[in-house]
Design a protein around this motif. Structure first.
Motif, PDB file in Angstrom:
ATOM      1  N   ILE A 415     -18.530  12.643 -32.917  1.00 49.36           N
ATOM      2  CA  ILE A 415     -18.860  13.892 -32.855  1.00 49.36           C
ATOM      3  C   ILE A 415     -20.320  14.120 -33.128  1.00 49.36           C
ATOM      4  N   ILE A 416     -21.092  13.234 -33.642  1.00 44.62           N
ATOM      5  CA  ILE A 416     -22.645  13.425 -33.934  1.00 44.62           C
ATOM      6  C   ILE A 416     -23.116  13.106 -32.417  1.00 44.62           C
ATOM      7  N   ILE A 417     -22.784  12.136 -31.736  1.00 47.03           N
ATOM      8  CA  ILE A 417     -23.067  11.924 -30.445  1.00 47.03           C
ATOM      9  C   ILE A 417     -23.039  12.938 -29.474  1.00 47.03           C
ATOM     10  N   PHE A 418     -21.849  13.545 -29.664  1.00 46.06           N
ATOM     11  CA  PHE A 418     -21.298  14.739 -28.687  1.00 46.06           C
ATOM     12  C   PHE A 418     -22.322  15.911 -28.910  1.00 46.06           C
ATOM     13  N   ASN A 419     -22.752  16.044 -30.260  1.00 45.57           N
ATOM     14  CA  ASN A 419     -23.443  17.332 -30.641  1.00 45.57           C
ATOM     15  C   ASN A 419     -24.886  17.285 -30.327  1.00 45.57           C
ATOM     16  N   MET A 420     -25.195  15.833 -29.956  1.00 38.13           N
ATOM     17  CA  MET A 420     -26.851  15.764 -29.682  1.00 38.13           C
ATOM     18  C   MET A 420     -27.047  16.745 -28.535  1.00 38.13           C
ATOM     19  N   GLY A 421     -26.155  17.268 -27.706  1.00 37.58           N
ATOM     20  CA  GLY A 421     -26.533  18.234 -26.754  1.00 37.58           C
ATOM     21  C   GLY A 421     -26.515  19.584 -27.237  1.00 37.58           C
ATOM     22  N   GLY A 422     -26.079  19.834 -28.606  1.00 34.81           N
ATOM     23  CA  GLY A 422     -26.565  21.051 -29.423  1.00 34.81           C
ATOM     24  C   GLY A 422     -25.303  21.937 -29.018  1.00 34.81           C
ATOM     25  N   TYR A 423     -24.175  21.466 -29.017  1.00 35.39           N
ATOM     26  CA  TYR A 423     -23.021  22.367 -28.900  1.00 35.39           C
ATOM     27  C   TYR A 423     -22.621  23.482 -29.913  1.00 35.39           C
ATOM     28  N   PHE A 424     -22.759  22.856 -31.214  1.00 31.08           N
ATOM     29  CA  PHE A 424     -22.514  23.833 -32.334  1.00 31.08           C
ATOM     30  C   PHE A 424     -23.627  23.806 -33.387  1.00 31.08           C
ATOM     31  N   GLU A 425     -23.716  24.388 -34.043  1.00 30.28           N
ATOM     32  CA  GLU A 425     -24.672  24.451 -35.502  1.00 30.28           C
ATOM     33  C   GLU A 425     -23.716  23.887 -36.527  1.00 30.28           C
ATOM     34  N   TYR A 426     -24.444  22.798 -37.033  1.00 32.13           N
ATOM     35  CA  TYR A 426     -24.068  22.368 -38.479  1.00 32.13           C
ATOM     36  C   TYR A 426     -23.848  23.248 -39.655  1.00 32.13           C
ATOM     37  N   GLY A 427     -23.058  23.235 -40.366  1.00 25.95           N
ATOM     38  CA  GLY A 427     -23.081  23.982 -41.627  1.00 25.95           C
ATOM     39  C   GLY A 427     -22.277  25.426 -41.563  1.00 25.95           C
ATOM     40  N   ASP A 428     -20.938  25.388 -41.509  1.00 26.91           N
ATOM     41  CA  ASP A 428     -20.206  26.591 -41.151  1.00 26.91           C
ATOM     42  C   ASP A 428     -20.094  27.471 -42.505  1.00 26.91           C
ATOM     43  N   VAL A 429     -21.080  28.339 -42.529  1.00 28.73           N
ATOM     44  CA  VAL A 429     -21.156  29.052 -43.610  1.00 28.73           C
ATOM     45  C   VAL A 429     -19.587  30.239 -44.215  1.00 28.73           C
ATOM     46  N   THR A 430     -18.736  30.146 -43.256  1.00 23.84           N
ATOM     47  CA  THR A 430     -17.394  30.611 -43.763  1.00 23.84           C
ATOM     48  C   THR A 430     -16.790  29.628 -44.934  1.00 23.84           C
ATOM     49  N   GLY A 431     -17.243  28.502 -44.665  1.00 22.96           N
ATOM     50  CA  GLY A 431     -16.223  27.573 -45.512  1.00 22.96           C
ATOM     51  C   GLY A 431     -15.266  26.754 -44.895  1.00 22.96           C
TER      52      GLY A 431
END
Length: 565
Positions: A415-431
């Motif tokens: 997942i982390i390697i995948f998101n090196m491309g910046g597909y989503f932002e870490y830390g969903d504020v909705t919980g």
């Protein structure tokens, strides 16, 4: 007994009457979710009460795991290889019935009382170099202690199938979506510490198990709480703690071991087939309930037969897929590891904002995944054929390593390697653990599926199959855990067993229909609730574990010395 059963039925009535309490235009899936949500919120608020902003149950979990790791001299590292050797059957010859000393061409020594240390040692000294021992060492010849229904490997496979599930796929994605890459670091730490806790509780599970007249084994925290604490002079406390554990374990079997699994299987199936119907979850749940219902009728022996084939197969192929993605992007591995370490201590993910926040996310998801401290796995391990309770405790410490240190870490790296491309932002504020990828909301296993799909063509089919198999294997294993607790409360009759299995199948449907947050909040609460009564037993009885460990290690040592001499 009837009072308990009526209370449980009363608990289910609001859920089963969902159609009368919601507007007719709402789909059946949402009706179930709205009926279940208040139940989920209630248990979540009660179990996760906080002290200084930290859920007390997590404090208890971390403290106990650290204490057992130090007290037993880091058993998670010292006895790792011995645990593997035990699973492989290297020490089976000291666990067989009887005690035969064979030498020459198989002549049996006569006139030697193998239960007397002096006689045993004197006889050892007379043997030739071609000595072979087939049997038990001193103080181990008790046929009743060799009771059991499954092998070391089968017990491990059954227990691993209860822990290696969608917590490894959906749970990891949830942790990273909420806490960022740093949550992975704390998941691994929790997994390593949890190996010690698992060793303690599974040793106790075998030590205090009950064996029925037909050879059926009944074990787990219910038994070491009631029997073990009675030995220590706290019979009433032990009985109360055992009943509480049994209640929470039934809830855990309905939640984390059942509804959470069908929930994630439904998510990937709906995504794969693009199912938009408001009743899709309900019908998927019905089909899952029928499948699981057919399997669980067979009991632990059939569960063991299924899991010892399915678990290694699905785990190996899932690991191969993860390794392919990780190694195909080897230039990003160091960047991913750097993120995991730095973000563990200086998190930047929105929504957590502090070391404590990301630590809690990591520990919570790891504890849900490997269940170390909850005591559930000791129920499966209690069914092993062995005369040494500590032998199975050592086998059990492999579970958190396989589950969290290996499989969860691999999922996280993907997942982390995948998101090196910046597909989503870490830390969903909705919980809720939601990730917005290309304008579409994904949660749990849906996030992992997107990561796989980015690197492996048609991997959505593979991951759907993997999630489905993980879900089914976890559910059938947890059905055994819950049924053992049910038997403890309501007796061992076939009618009451059937009542439990029907209720279990109902929760499969509820999990498939309701949304992820309500199901996982309830599941977390039920799994973590088991920790409270279980820890009472562990802290009273850990000296027993040390004694049994010494007994097992001494038996292995004496066998080696006899052969070498």
């Amino acid at each position: 007994m009837k009072k308990h059963l009526l209370s449980l039925i009363a608990f289910l009535i609001p859920i089963l009457n969902f159609a009368q309490e919601t507007p007719p235009e709402i789909g059946i899936d949402e009706k179930i979710n709205q009926a279940f949500l208040p139940v989920s919120n209630f248990f979540s608020n009660v179990i996760f009460f906080q002290i200084a902003g930290i859920p007390f149950v997590l404090i208890l979990l971390v403290f106990s795991a650290t204490f057992f790791t130090l007290y037993f001299g880091f058993p998670n590292f010292r006895y790792f290889w011995r645990a593997i050797q035990t699973v492989r059957g290297k020490y089976e010859d000291i666990e067989n019935h009887g005690a035969k000393i064979l030498y020459g061409e198989g002549g049996i020594a006569q006139g030697v009382d193998m239960n007397k240390v002096d006689d045993f040692k004197a006889h050892i000294e007379t043997l030739d170099d071609d000595l072979a021992i087939d049997g038990n060492i001193v103080d181990t010849i008790r046929d009743e202690s060799s009771a059991g229904e499954v092998s070391h490997f089968q017990a491990l496979a059954t227990a691993v199938s209860g822990t290696v599930g969608n917590g490894n796929i959906a749970g990891v994605a949830l942790a990273i979506a909420l806490g960022g890459p740093g949550a992975t670091f704390w998941m691994v730490v929790c997994g390593l510490l949890g190996m010690s806790t698992k060793f303690v509780e599974c040793t106790l599970g075998v030590q205090y198990r009950d064996v029925g007249p037909d050879g059926t084994v009944y074990g787990g925290p219910m038994y070491y709480l009631s029997k073990g604490l009675k030995e220590k002079g706290f019979a009433t406390l032990g009985k109360i703690a055992a009943v509480l554990f049994a209640i929470f374990c039934i809830g855990g079997s309905f939640g984390g071991g059942n509804a959470a699994q069908s929930n994630q299987a439904t998510i990937v199936l709906k995504d794969l087939f693009n199912l938009q119907s408001t009743a899709a979850g309900f019908w998927i749940g019905v089909l899952l309930a029928i499948l699981v219902g057919i399997i669980i009728i067979g009991g632990i022996k059939r569960i063991a037969q299924v899991t010892e084939r399915v678990v290694p197969f699905m785990a190996i192929f899932y690991i191969i897929a993860c390794l392919y993605i990780i190694l195909s992007n080897y230039t990003l591995i160091d960047d991913a590891i750097n993120l995991i370490i730095t973000e563990a201590f200086k998190p930047t993910a929105i929504g957590v904002g502090s070391l404590i926040g990301v630590l809690l996310v990591g520990f919570k998801r790891a504890a849900f995944s490997n269940e170390a401290g909850a005591g559930s796995a000791s129920i499966a391990h209690s069914a092993v054929r062995t005369k040494y309770s500590a032998s199975e405790g050592l086998v059990a410490l492999l579970e958190p390593f396989i589950d969290t240190v290996v499989i969860c870490t691999m999922t996280a790296l993907v997942i982390i390697i995948f998101n090196m491309g910046g597909y989503f932002e870490y830390g969903d504020v909705t919980g809720h653990g939601v990730a917005i990828i290309d304008g579409v909301s994904y949660e749990g296993s849906g996030i992992t599926a997107q990561a796989f799909h980015a690197f492996i063509p048609y991997s959505n089919i593979f991951l759907t199959i993997a999630v489905f198999l993980f879900a089914v294997s976890t559910m059938i294993s947890w059905s055994y855990y819950g049924l053992q607790s049910w038997k403890y409360l309501f007796g061992r009759g076939k009618t009451m067993d059937l009542v439990y299995k029907v209720l279990f199948c109902i929760f499969i449907i509820i999990g498939a229909a309701a949304n992820m947050k309500s199901i996982w909040d309830f599941s977390d609460a039920m799994i973590f609730a088991m920790i409270f009564p279980n820890m009472i037993g562990l802290f009273f009885l850990f000296p027993v574990v040390k004694k049994q460990l010494r007994r097992y290690l001494d038996a292995i040592k004496m066998k080696r010395e006899a052969i070498s001499d």
